[in-house]
Scaffold this motif. Sequence first.
Motif, mmCIF file in Angstrom:
data_model
loop_
_atom_site.group_PDB
_atom_site.id
_atom_site.type_symbol
_atom_site.label_atom_id
_atom_site.label_comp_id
_atom_site.label_asym_id
_atom_site.label_seq_id
_atom_site.Cartn_x
_atom_site.Cartn_y
_atom_site.Cartn_z
ATOM 1 N N ARG A 25 43.460 74.707 51.820
ATOM 2 C CA ARG A 25 42.294 75.494 51.451
ATOM 3 C C ARG A 25 41.377 75.560 52.666
ATOM 4 O O ARG A 25 41.598 74.880 53.667
ATOM 5 C CB ARG A 25 41.576 74.859 50.262
ATOM 6 C CG ARG A 25 42.434 74.800 48.999
ATOM 7 C CD ARG A 25 41.799 73.931 47.929
ATOM 8 N NE ARG A 25 42.692 73.748 46.780
ATOM 9 C CZ ARG A 25 42.664 72.707 45.975
ATOM 10 N NH1 ARG A 25 41.767 71.736 46.158
ATOM 11 N NH2 ARG A 25 43.513 72.611 44.967
ATOM 12 N N ALA A 26 40.327 76.359 52.574
ATOM 13 C CA ALA A 26 39.472 76.593 53.743
ATOM 14 C C ALA A 26 38.825 75.323 54.291
ATOM 15 O O ALA A 26 38.576 75.209 55.493
ATOM 16 C CB ALA A 26 38.395 77.621 53.398
ATOM 17 N N ASP A 72 40.335 77.016 57.692
ATOM 18 C CA ASP A 72 39.513 77.927 58.507
ATOM 19 C C ASP A 72 38.063 77.486 58.641
ATOM 20 O O ASP A 72 37.406 77.792 59.647
ATOM 21 C CB ASP A 72 39.563 79.334 57.907
ATOM 22 C CG ASP A 72 40.934 79.980 58.031
ATOM 23 O OD1 ASP A 72 41.726 79.528 58.888
ATOM 24 O OD2 ASP A 72 41.223 80.923 57.261
ATOM 25 N N ASN A 73 37.534 76.787 57.660
ATOM 26 C CA ASN A 73 36.120 76.402 57.693
ATOM 27 C C ASN A 73 35.876 74.982 58.228
ATOM 28 O O ASN A 73 34.732 74.531 58.270
ATOM 29 C CB ASN A 73 35.513 76.510 56.293
ATOM 30 C CG ASN A 73 35.459 77.942 55.796
ATOM 31 O OD1 ASN A 73 35.550 78.888 56.571
ATOM 32 N ND2 ASN A 73 35.316 78.116 54.489
ATOM 33 N N VAL A 74 36.928 74.300 58.635
ATOM 34 C CA VAL A 74 36.792 72.917 59.110
ATOM 35 C C VAL A 74 36.339 72.916 60.567
ATOM 36 O O VAL A 74 36.968 73.537 61.432
ATOM 37 C CB VAL A 74 38.118 72.150 58.974
ATOM 38 C CG1 VAL A 74 38.002 70.748 59.577
ATOM 39 C CG2 VAL A 74 38.511 72.058 57.501
ATOM 40 N N LYS A 75 35.235 72.219 60.844
ATOM 41 C CA LYS A 75 34.662 72.191 62.186
ATOM 42 C C LYS A 75 34.714 70.811 62.845
ATOM 43 O O LYS A 75 34.683 70.708 64.073
ATOM 44 C CB LYS A 75 33.193 72.646 62.133
ATOM 45 C CG LYS A 75 32.961 74.003 61.469
ATOM 46 C CD LYS A 75 33.672 75.120 62.206
ATOM 47 C CE LYS A 75 33.390 76.470 61.530
ATOM 48 N NZ LYS A 75 34.173 77.572 62.157
ATOM 49 N N VAL A 135 43.573 66.897 52.159
ATOM 50 C CA VAL A 135 42.302 66.423 51.612
ATOM 51 C C VAL A 135 41.157 67.285 52.144
ATOM 52 O O VAL A 135 41.169 67.688 53.307
ATOM 53 C CB VAL A 135 42.042 64.948 52.010
ATOM 54 C CG1 VAL A 135 40.769 64.431 51.363
ATOM 55 C CG2 VAL A 135 43.218 64.067 51.624
ATOM 56 N N SER A 136 40.154 67.526 51.313
ATOM 57 C CA SER A 136 38.949 68.214 51.768
ATOM 58 C C SER A 136 38.308 67.436 52.907
ATOM 59 O O SER A 136 38.252 66.193 52.876
ATOM 60 C CB SER A 136 37.952 68.345 50.615
ATOM 61 O OG SER A 136 36.683 68.727 51.105
#
Length: 245
Positions: A25-26, A72-75, A135-136
């Motif tokens: 997931r993102a 995609d949203n992991v920084k 994992v998130s």
Amino acid sequence: MTKAYAAQSETSKLAPHAIERRELRADDVAIEITYCGVCHTDIHYAENDWGGTIYPVVPGHEIIGKVTAVGDNVKDFNVGDTVGVGCMVDSCRECSSCEKGLEQYCLNGMVPTYNGEDLHDKSITYGGYSEKIVVSDRFVVRVSEKLDPAKAAPLLCAGITTYSPLRHFGVQKGHKVGVIGMGGLGHMGVKFAKAMGAEVTIFTRSESKVSEAKKQGADHVIISTDDKQMEAAAETFDFLLDTVP
């Protein structure tokens, strides 16, 4: 499919089992698991000692591994990073506890690393006795490259259990700290308290653990079944860390 070890019933032993991990997931981090500690909770769940185990169960919540992919949203994480995952992998993220970073007290119920229900697709979570996990990023922690990953794994459970109260109550140099119990948590408690500069005393029922306590850094050891030793120690500590319950 992902290779794992699972218990199929409360009487079966852990054995090879194939599980399916979700697609990224993102906000997800995919991790190749290199080490996973063994916590007694894993045994309780495998044997259904507390009731409520969902079989097959893949235990393991002291996870160390390498990041293999990020959403995609992991920084904050990159491929190749050494990371860890503890006993929970999600929460509602909206209640007062979650907003304070206290997801373990999530008012709607945090999602455990295994034997829990994913909040998005309702699948059952599987733990670290497996090749990989997704994992998130909110529930992934960075692990220093200076640490031996095999020895770092227990920090994700036994470590944080003892470090958190010592840090929360401000234990520091000059404090006198008593650590009650010399099991897995007691070992961690001694090391953390010593690293914080405290004078550390171990309370144990067993004479056989005196040398081990000193080896781990304890300044003093009190045999808790000795009434005279206990009376002499009364009201002499700034902080007591009880690992027995």
